[in-house]
Design an enzyme around this catalytic site. Structure first.
Site, PDB file in Angstrom:
ATOM      1  N   HIS A 121       0.355 -12.430  -0.810  1.00 15.95           N
ATOM      2  CA  HIS A 121       1.402 -11.924   0.200  1.00 15.95           C
ATOM      3  C   HIS A 121       2.793 -11.599  -1.586  1.00 15.95           C
ATOM      4  O   HIS A 121       3.380 -13.110  -1.677  1.00 15.95           O
ATOM      5  CB  HIS A 121       2.177 -12.665   1.506  1.00 15.95           C
ATOM      6  CG  HIS A 121       3.053 -10.964   1.631  1.00 15.95           C
ATOM      7  ND1 HIS A 121       4.411 -10.768   1.652  1.00 15.95           N
ATOM      8  CD2 HIS A 121       2.480 -10.318   2.656  1.00 15.95           C
ATOM      9  CE1 HIS A 121       4.358  -9.778   2.309  1.00 15.95           C
ATOM     10  NE2 HIS A 121       3.374  -9.487   3.011  1.00 15.95           N
ATOM     11  N   GLU A 153       0.823  -3.463  -1.529  1.00 15.55           N
ATOM     12  CA  GLU A 153       2.164  -3.414  -1.320  1.00 15.55           C
ATOM     13  C   GLU A 153       3.064  -2.986  -2.405  1.00 15.55           C
ATOM     14  O   GLU A 153       3.647  -3.811  -2.623  1.00 15.55           O
ATOM     15  CB  GLU A 153       1.998  -4.523  -0.176  1.00 15.55           C
ATOM     16  CG  GLU A 153       1.110  -4.834   1.051  1.00 15.55           C
ATOM     17  CD  GLU A 153       1.548  -5.756   2.109  1.00 15.55           C
ATOM     18  OE1 GLU A 153       2.112  -5.301   3.283  1.00 15.55           O
ATOM     19  OE2 GLU A 153       2.268  -6.959   2.057  1.00 15.55           O
TER      20      GLU A 153
END
Ligand code: 13P
Length: 257
Positions: free
Chosen positions: A101, A171
């Protein structure tokens, strides 16, 4: 292909009691939709990724969704204070792990080599691995090259046979928690580009079958827009996954209720 919705709770909520409450509310939402016999189905897979300390208790509550973890360590045991191994996660019922992430790449200074180690070790233990990729700024950098580089380095040496267990979450960092979202046409191009890179890494079949999700300021209002983009197989949701009403809206979009 079935859609995947992943709720990434990040560093929320503050207490175990609040996490249990949230999990119960989310399960209620999912039950509501299943009772209409629409959302249950093979149409969607829901994954809830709470913080490590809440995994066991949240896992006990989940019925209609699977348990995910927000990170995993590459070693199985040893002198690694604070680390959490794949086997530990498996023993808690975790099936999905989020890796790479952008927030961890940033505040924990995670490198691609470390992310590669995490992917390797999680795949070897049978997890679904959700690899997050995405550029910081569309204008200032060659964002496609940036994403390509992440994919190439993070999947370096990962055998093709594991491709069935891999999920990509695109993302863009500028869209995370900002309220800004990617345009449908840009998302389509990026997803196609990611599939081309996956083709180079894992071959044709995997390039078509690896799910590619979108994440970044997804909410009940806009979920539909991303899900309608060709080649997008689901969503990775942060902030809105902490609000059962918002989450209901998102799940409804994917279930067509
Ligand atoms: P937000 O949905 O809060 O923008 O977060 C996205 C994200 O980072 C999910 O992993």
């Amino acid at each position: 292909m079935r859609k995947i919705i992943i709720a990434n709770w990040k560093l929320n909520p503050a207490t175990l009691a609040a996490a249990q409450l949230l999990a119960r509310r989310i399960e209620k939402v999912l039950a509501l939709i299943s009772s209409k016999r629409l959302g249950r189905s093979k149409k969607a897979e829901m994954v809830i990724a709470p913080p490590f300390p809440f995994l066991l208790e949240v896992g006990r509550i989940l019925r209609r969704s699977s348990l995910g973890a927000q990170d995993v360590f590459w070693e199985e045991k040893g002198a690694y204070t604070g680390a959490v191994s794949p086997l530990m996660l498996r023993s808690l019922g975790v099936r999905y792990v989020i890796v790479g992430h952008s927030e961890r790449r940033d505040f924990a200074h995670e490198t691609d080599a470390e992310i590669n180690g995490k992917i390797r070790s999680a795949l070897a233990k049978g997890f679904f691995v959700v690899l997050c990729v995405g550029e910081k700024d569309r204008k200032k950098e060659n964002f496609e090259r940036f994403v390509k580089q992440e994919l190439l380095l993070d999947f370096q040496g990962i055998p093709k046979k594991y491709s069935k267990k891999i999920i990509i979450a695109y993302e863009p960092i500028w869209a995370i928690g900002t309220g800004k979202t990617v345009r449908s046409s840009d998302l389509y191009e990026m997803v196609m580009y990611i599939r081309r890179v996956l083709f180079d890494i894992f071959g044709k079949k995997a390039a078509h079958s690896i799910p590619v999700l979108y994440g970044g300021s997804v909410n009940a209002k806009n979920a539909n827009i991303f899900l309608e983009v060709d080649g997008v197989n689901g969503l990775l949701v942060g902030g809105a996954s902490l609000d059962p009403e918002e989450f209901l809206g998102i799940v409804k979009s994917v279930s067509g209720v």
